[in-house]
Design a protein around this motif. Sequence first.
Motif, PDB file in Angstrom:
ATOM      1  N   ASP A  95       0.846  -1.190   0.000  1.00 19.33           N
ATOM      2  CA  ASP A  95       0.000   0.000   0.000  1.00 19.33           C
ATOM      3  C   ASP A  95       0.886   1.247   0.000  1.00 19.33           C
ATOM      4  N   GLN A  96       0.849   2.010  -1.101  1.00 20.87           N
ATOM      5  CA  GLN A  96       1.663   3.221  -1.203  1.00 20.87           C
ATOM      6  C   GLN A  96       0.831   4.429  -0.779  1.00 20.87           C
ATOM      7  N   VAL A  97       1.318   5.174   0.184  1.00 22.55           N
ATOM      8  CA  VAL A  97       0.581   6.352   0.665  1.00 22.55           C
ATOM      9  C   VAL A  97       1.378   7.611   0.311  1.00 22.55           C
ATOM     10  N   PRO A  98       0.811   8.490  -0.551  1.00 26.30           N
ATOM     11  CA  PRO A  98       1.516   9.735  -0.883  1.00 26.30           C
ATOM     12  C   PRO A  98       1.436  10.735   0.268  1.00 26.30           C
ATOM     13  N   LEU A  99       2.531  11.434   0.507  1.00 27.81           N
ATOM     14  CA  LEU A  99       2.548  12.430   1.594  1.00 27.81           C
ATOM     15  C   LEU A  99       1.893  13.730   1.140  1.00 27.81           C
ATOM     16  N   ARG A 100       1.329  14.471   2.104  1.00 23.17           N
ATOM     17  CA  ARG A 100       0.829  15.813   1.810  1.00 23.17           C
ATOM     18  C   ARG A 100       2.032  16.748   1.622  1.00 23.17           C
ATOM     19  N   GLY A 101       1.926  17.652   0.652  1.00 21.37           N
ATOM     20  CA  GLY A 101       3.105  18.520   0.450  1.00 21.37           C
ATOM     21  C   GLY A 101       2.810  19.793  -0.309  1.00 21.37           C
ATOM     22  N   GLY A 102       1.556  20.237  -0.274  1.00 16.99           N
ATOM     23  CA  GLY A 102       1.195  21.467  -1.004  1.00 16.99           C
ATOM     24  C   GLY A 102       2.047  22.655  -0.569  1.00 16.99           C
TER      25      GLY A 102
END
Length: 372
Positions: free
Chosen positions: A261-268
């Motif tokens: 399960d790949q979870v993208p990080l928040r990074g706006g």
Amino acid sequence: MGWLAGLWDYKVRVRRRLEGLLGDAAGRAAGDHHARRPPRPCGITIHTGTGCSMGCVYCYVPDMGFPMRPRPYPLSPLEMAYALAVNPYVLPRATLAAYGSVTEPFQPETRDRAVAYIREVYRWLGLPSQVSTKALLDKQLARELLGAEPRLSVLVSVSSLGEWARRLEPGAPPAEERILAAGEAARMGLRVALFLRPIIPGVTDRQFEAIVRLAGEAGLRYIVPGMLRVTPGILSRLRAAGVPLGAIEARLPRRPRGPRDQVPLRGGDLKARLRRIAGEYGLEVLPAACSHNVIAHGEYCRACRLGPCGDPGAARPVEPGDVQELLDAAGVRARVLRVGGEGIVVRARGGDARRARILLEAAARLPVRIAG
Ligand code: SF4
């Protein structure tokens, strides 16, 4: 026949010609997953090999079960062009193609195959193509790529400089050399952007200014950023490499649910800061990889809310009758309701709705709305 239906007609003719050239091998190519897989947002991903020996610590390829020993992908270049010509989602001269998403294409074992794929896919189907790489774009490779696809979009990946790069990407050439070679290749005419990916919070963002300055001095004009995605394996490999996990875990929207399960990080906020720094050095931050592909090919796209991207003067008029003709020729059961400022509105259901969206977004580069 309108230009959209004409693209489908061209695809049918290419498929027949390749069938004639390949003989029995056509059946093998038609059974390959390139002949049926739908494109991702960056385009149809083309595998130049299996496995990768660069050993980047943040890589998700080991978690997907791919081997680490590189081998060229088993299809010949002509078979690959044929598989893509069979793929019902692929439209010649329209669907974006992306090389290098699951392995480094220019490893010694796969380099020739990758260049040959780029050349033959472009020769037969004219797909606007993009390759991402951590290899050094030496003069020889830059010349070969320019010969294979003159407007090829090349993304040179970097996620840190100096000691961090050595630790996180132990099998890749030094990051500074990658950027300098990219600048040389750009001066030779190759359309190269910096792929600042993955942004590892606590590492990459601390080097934003140094990376952007170096890219600007090398002569690059565009940056495509991408946040880190993590699996449990990536988190433990990053920890073992000495990366403090606090800044990463603070940006996790949730914990990964399983080993794959790949979870993208928040990074706006990080991307906003990067945009500000890039502006100070005269570089432009693009919203997505496909954006550089569209710019490199002198095209225009407003298919998604991240755009519009590219040259508005390159937009082509889209007629509802032509869109319907394309859908009919492609065997997609869908009815065009209207084409206008909002994009293309079609009535379709299930798999037909999906195919209509993918084909039309790629061909017309407009948003597609499905009316139920
Ligand atoms: S509008 Fe830009 S970001 Fe969106 S699909 Fe088109 S090229 Fe990609």
